[in-house]
Design an enzyme around this catalytic site. Structure first.
Site, PDB file in Angstrom:
ATOM      1  N   LYS A  85      37.062 -60.530 100.171  1.00  0.00           N
ATOM      2  CA  LYS A  85      36.354 -61.061 101.330  1.00  0.00           C
ATOM      3  C   LYS A  85      37.115 -60.714 102.607  1.00  0.00           C
ATOM      4  O   LYS A  85      38.282 -61.059 102.764  1.00  0.00           O
ATOM      5  CB  LYS A  85      36.201 -62.574 101.196  1.00  0.00           C
ATOM      6  CG  LYS A  85      35.424 -63.227 102.334  1.00  0.00           C
ATOM      7  CD  LYS A  85      35.132 -64.681 101.992  1.00  0.00           C
ATOM      8  CE  LYS A  85      34.496 -65.432 103.129  1.00  0.00           C
ATOM      9  NZ  LYS A  85      34.159 -66.826 102.764  1.00  0.00           N
TER      10      LYS A  85
ATOM     11  N   ASN B 164      39.052 -73.720 100.512  1.00  0.00           N
ATOM     12  CA  ASN B 164      39.387 -72.489 101.205  1.00  0.00           C
ATOM     13  C   ASN B 164      38.164 -71.589 101.352  1.00  0.00           C
ATOM     14  O   ASN B 164      37.610 -71.110 100.355  1.00  0.00           O
ATOM     15  CB  ASN B 164      40.495 -71.773 100.420  1.00  0.00           C
ATOM     16  CG  ASN B 164      40.811 -70.396 100.952  1.00  0.00           C
ATOM     17  OD1 ASN B 164      40.433 -70.047 102.067  1.00  0.00           O
ATOM     18  ND2 ASN B 164      41.504 -69.599 100.150  1.00  0.00           N
ATOM     19  N   CYS B 165      37.768 -71.322 102.581  1.00  0.00           N
ATOM     20  CA  CYS B 165      36.608 -70.469 102.839  1.00  0.00           C
ATOM     21  C   CYS B 165      36.744 -69.094 102.192  1.00  0.00           C
ATOM     22  O   CYS B 165      35.769 -68.529 101.698  1.00  0.00           O
ATOM     23  CB  CYS B 165      36.416 -70.324 104.358  1.00  0.00           C
ATOM     24  SG  CYS B 165      35.157 -69.135 104.855  1.00  0.00           S
ATOM     25  N   PHE B 166      37.965 -68.546 102.196  1.00  0.00           N
ATOM     26  CA  PHE B 166      38.145 -67.182 101.707  1.00  0.00           C
ATOM     27  C   PHE B 166      38.384 -67.103 100.196  1.00  0.00           C
ATOM     28  O   PHE B 166      38.697 -66.048  99.673  1.00  0.00           O
ATOM     29  CB  PHE B 166      39.268 -66.485 102.486  1.00  0.00           C
ATOM     30  CG  PHE B 166      38.766 -65.922 103.785  1.00  0.00           C
ATOM     31  CD1 PHE B 166      38.411 -64.592 103.895  1.00  0.00           C
ATOM     32  CD2 PHE B 166      38.597 -66.735 104.894  1.00  0.00           C
ATOM     33  CE1 PHE B 166      37.912 -64.077 105.079  1.00  0.00           C
ATOM     34  CE2 PHE B 166      38.091 -66.246 106.088  1.00  0.00           C
ATOM     35  CZ  PHE B 166      37.752 -64.900 106.185  1.00  0.00           C
TER      36      PHE B 166
ATOM     37  N   ALA C 267      37.231 -74.549 105.063  1.00  0.00           N
ATOM     38  CA  ALA C 267      38.402 -74.373 105.925  1.00  0.00           C
ATOM     39  C   ALA C 267      38.833 -72.907 106.008  1.00  0.00           C
ATOM     40  O   ALA C 267      38.795 -72.172 105.022  1.00  0.00           O
ATOM     41  CB  ALA C 267      39.554 -75.225 105.406  1.00  0.00           C
TER      42      ALA C 267
END
Length: 245
Positions: free
Chosen positions: A157, A140-142, A84
């Protein structure tokens, strides 16, 4: 629109809902795969703010639905994989092109070359992440950086990318986290953002990355907004996706 190999289309910045943005990317992929559209570079923002889910991401906090129901955020599914992403205070890029062969990570590196070159020109050197497969357990993608992501020299990132391949045609899009809202980020992911706060305008970033793309891909970008008939096809694709859900 010319379809010569060294001529790409550049779409001016489009602010729109996540649903529309994903439909545009999906339509461009379809058209490029069918040979009806040249390779394309575009940038866009999400209005209203949204959480985009990876195509295969099944589990996510129930509180995210509550945020969408009270009008705080949209919740959208991407046609690409990954985890996400909160799209608020970010700028998204998308590259769609054909003739890409080889392993997935090699294609990422070929496309990410223009991002690395452009951000270096903006004074920010970027490097590939090192995270392995454990990222699948993270919402969480980040929160993590794989070999498809780009991080700063201190490990923060900055760009998270995802990809969809249809034969030799590729859609790669990614979020460049510029000025994430700490309060909203905390509300969504229960943590503070780790990406750096950048005092750069969208115009400056897009101009630099556009020039970098021309240099790295050895192409000429021709600016052309979406036309009326194209918008009609995109809206039809959005309606079709609604009907399937």
């Amino acid at each position: 629109m010319e379809t010569r190999k060294n001529v790409w289309r550049f779409l001016p910045l489009i602010p729109a809902s996540g649903e529309i943005q994903m439909a545009i990317d999906a339509w461009l992929l379809q058209q490029c795969q069918a040979g009806k559209h040249p390779p394309t570079l575009r940038f866009y923002t999400w209005q209203p703010a949204a959480i985009s889910l990876g195509y295969h991401q099944k589990r996510f906090p129930e509180t995210w639905r509550e945020l969408t129901e009270n009008g705080t955020l949209d919740l959208v599914r991407r046609p690409t994989g990954g985890r996400a992403v909160l799209h608020e205070g970010d700028l998204t890029y998308a590259v769609i092109l054909s003739g890409m062969t080889g392993k997935r990570i090699a294609v990422y590196e070929k496309i990410c070359e223009f991002l690395i070159t452009g951000w270096k020109r903006l004074g920010i050197p970027l490097f590939y992440g090192q995270q392995g497969r454990g990222y699948r357990e993270i919402a969480n993608c980040f929160q993590t950086a794989t070999g498809a992501d780009l991080v700063s020299s201190t490990g923060e990132k900055l760009i998270g990318s995802a990809q969809l391949r249809r034969g030799e045609t590729v859609l790669q899009h990614g979020s460049m986290q510029l000025n994430p809202n700490p309060e909203l980020f905390q509300k969504v992911f229960n943590q503070s953002p780790t990406s750096p706060q950048l005092n750069l305008s969208h115009g400056e970033i897009m101009a630099t990355l556009k020039a970098a793309a021309e240099d790295c891909f050895h192409i000429k970008l021709i600016t052309q907004p979406l036309m009326g008939r194209e918008w009609e096809a995109i809206k039809a694709l959005t309606f079709e996706n609604h009907s399937q859900n």
